[in-house]
Design a protein around this motif. Structure first.
Motif, PDB file in Angstrom:
ATOM      1  N   SER A   1       0.853  -1.189   0.000  1.00 23.97           N
ATOM      2  CA  SER A   1       0.000   0.000   0.000  1.00 23.97           C
ATOM      3  C   SER A   1       0.887   1.235   0.000  1.00 23.97           C
TER       4      SER A   1
ATOM      5  N   SER B   1       1.216   5.398   1.106  1.00 23.47           N
ATOM      6  CA  SER B   1       0.694   6.411   2.026  1.00 23.47           C
ATOM      7  C   SER B   1      -0.083   7.481   1.272  1.00 23.47           C
ATOM      8  N   ALA B   2      -0.854   8.265   2.031  1.00 20.32           N
ATOM      9  CA  ALA B   2      -1.717   9.277   1.421  1.00 20.32           C
ATOM     10  C   ALA B   2      -0.921  10.305   0.625  1.00 20.32           C
ATOM     11  N   ASP B   3       0.298  10.636   1.094  1.00 23.51           N
ATOM     12  CA  ASP B   3       1.093  11.626   0.370  1.00 23.51           C
ATOM     13  C   ASP B   3       1.882  11.009  -0.776  1.00 23.51           C
TER      14      ASP B   3
ATOM     15  N   SER C   1       3.390   4.837  -8.745  1.00 19.63           N
ATOM     16  CA  SER C   1       3.634   5.732  -7.603  1.00 19.63           C
ATOM     17  C   SER C   1       5.014   6.369  -7.748  1.00 19.63           C
TER      18      SER C   1
END
Length: 502
Positions: free
Chosen positions: A281, A283-285, A310
């Motif tokens: 996964s 992270s949000a940032d 990403s």
């Protein structure tokens, strides 16, 4: 010389069988010696020359001068004889015949095909060594064929004890068993093509059991015939003792091999890795990727896909008990190409250590540990375990793990784990030294003039054992301190710019 002519078909059958046996033996030996089952023609290392050239020469010379036939020729029902006396060839003749194989093969196998036009059905290597190939038995009258006839004659115990034991029981059965065990060993440490290998094993295991039963029963019956013919009780007793060991091995293979491995193989054959898969996964940032759980089949591809989607990821946080070594090795290349750092936020064990060591900057969070141990081949064969660990040692050397770490790893049983002290990891530059005080280096932005995001400040504080323990006692302390530090850093930088402008 007998006037029994031998066509090309029995010769070809014998060559295929002998070639398969020698290929299996050389593959295992090359893997054991060099860790690579395949060699090139230009490979002139002493071990390679001995395995690929000297060993076949010795095998052929011994069998031709002893039995008049290699295992393949025995199965095909043919034998090599002295062309003049009709007896077994001498060792010198056998050596010349083996060298003659090369002479016959170089001009597009013309020397082998020469038997079709030769008046006596002899090849070039037959002529060179003054040998001939004759039938050792007639084809069965019912037309069942030489191969089926050979199988049936052994099962009925009609062959000599020497042939049944040494050829059928040892040289034909043991390489097959070793090959299946080698496949299991490869499956336990590698993950490429797991589904296909699992399907092959589900077919190979029953076939192996059938071959072992055929070999043991036929040889046992040959022992009985040997005794009835007045043979030595000592030799027959030793043969029966060996066969009892074979029967125990069959039972052992069924109990600890087929039955215990079947559930896992069945899942793999259906495309399911029974050890599970890592959870990935971001992270949000978008700057940190979480890597948790066992490393299973296909996880390297999933990591590649997520990294490609990403582009802002700069850090990989890992916590894993390990898993498939090949998947971890592929991940190593991905991580190094991307140039991301790694941080162990929990225990990172076995194959996970490869992933961790691939980071350009490596951090060990408080409470996290790196765990090392020997590899397991998945078999009960020490030879395959040793081969698997030689491969593991080579992999760790490519990762620049110190030799004393590798030695300690290989001395730790696969069911246990060795956790080196953080001080030793720092001493060998395997991890960054953790801050010893509340002073923490402030993170920098990706580009000059940019400020690092808040999460980088949080991570910098969490990497400090002192801050980590304070946060455990006063929850939320790190988040609050990180926000204050970032604001102060930005304010300080702003005032410096103002002074510089004045």
């Amino acid at each position: 010389m007998s006037n029994q002519s031998v066509g090309l078909a029995p010769r070809a059958l014998a060559m295929v069988i002998d070639g398969a046996l020698m290929l299996a033996a050389s593959t295992l030996l090359m893997w054991a010696v060099y860790g690579d089952p395949v060699s090139k023609w230009t490979d002139l290392r002493p071990g390679t020359l001995a395995i690929n050239w000297l060993l076949p020469l010795i095998v052929c010379v011994v069998f031709w001068s002893w039995q008049g036939a290699t295992p393949g020729k025995l199965v095909a029902g043919i034998k090599v004889v002295d062309a003049r006396s009709g007896k077994h060839p001498s060792p010198l003749q056998a050596a010349l015949r083996w060298a003659g194989y090369l002479v016959s093969a170089i001009p597009l196998f013309a020397g082998f095909l020469w038997a079709r036009v030769d008046a006596e059905g002899r090849t070039w290597h037959d002529r060179l060594s003054r040998t001939a190939v004759e039938r050792s038995r007639e084809a069965p009258a019912d037309g069942e064929g030489l191969l089926i006839g050979y199988i049936a004659s052994h099962w009925r115990g009609e062959q000599s004890l020497a042939q049944s034991f040494w050829i059928n029981h040892v040289l034909l059965t043991w390489p097959v068993a070793a090959g299946v065990q080698g496949l299991v060993a490869w499956l336990a440490t590698k993950s490429e093509g797991l589904q296909g290998v699992a399907i092959a094993l589900l077919i190979a295991w029953p076939l192996l059991i059938v071959i072992e039963v055929w070999s043991a029963v036929g040889t046992w019956r040959s022992v009985r015939g040997y005794v009835d013919a007045g043979g030595s009780y000592l030799i027959s007793g030793l043969a029966r003792l060996s066969l009892l060991g074979s029967f125990l091995q069959i039972a052992f293979s069924l109990a600890l091999g087929v039955f215990s491995e079947f559930p896992e193989l069945w899942k793999l054959a259906r495309g399911i890795d029974p050890i599970g898969n890592v959870r990935l996964s971001v992270s949000a940032d978008g700057r940190t990727m979480q890597f948790n759980g066992p490393i299973g089949a296909g996880d390297a591809h999933r990591l590649r896909t997520l990294l490609a989607a990403s582009p802002a990821v700069r850090l990989l946080e890992v916590a894993s008990p390990g898993g498939r070594v090949t998947e971890a090795e592929r991940m190593v290349e991905l991580i190094r190409q991307r140039g991301v750092g790694t941080r162990a936020i929990g225990n990172c064990e076995s194959a996970c250590t490869l992933v961790f060591l691939a980071g350009n900057k490596r951090q060990l969070m408080p409470g996290a540990q790196l765990g090392f141990h020997r590899a397991s081949s998945g078999t009960f064969n020490p030879a395959f375990d040793e081969i698997a660990n030689q491969e593991l040692a080579r992999t760790y050397r490519r990762m620049e793990l110190p030799e004393d770490f590798i030695e300690k790893t290989l001395s730790t049983p696969s069911r246990r784990m060795w956790y080196p002290a953080a001080e030793d990891l720092v001493r060998h530059s395997l991890i960054l030294p953790p801050p010893r005080t509340l002073d923490v280096a402030l993170p920098e932005g990706d580009k000059p003039g940019q400020y690092a995001p808040l999460v980088d400040y949080v991570n910098a504080l969490r990497a400090s054992d002192a801050w980590f323990r304070l946060d455990q006692r006063f929850p939320g302390l790190i988040d609050d301190a990180a926000g204050r530090m970032r604001n102060a850093h930005m304010a300080l930088a702003g005032s410096e710019h103002a002074v510089a402008g004045a």
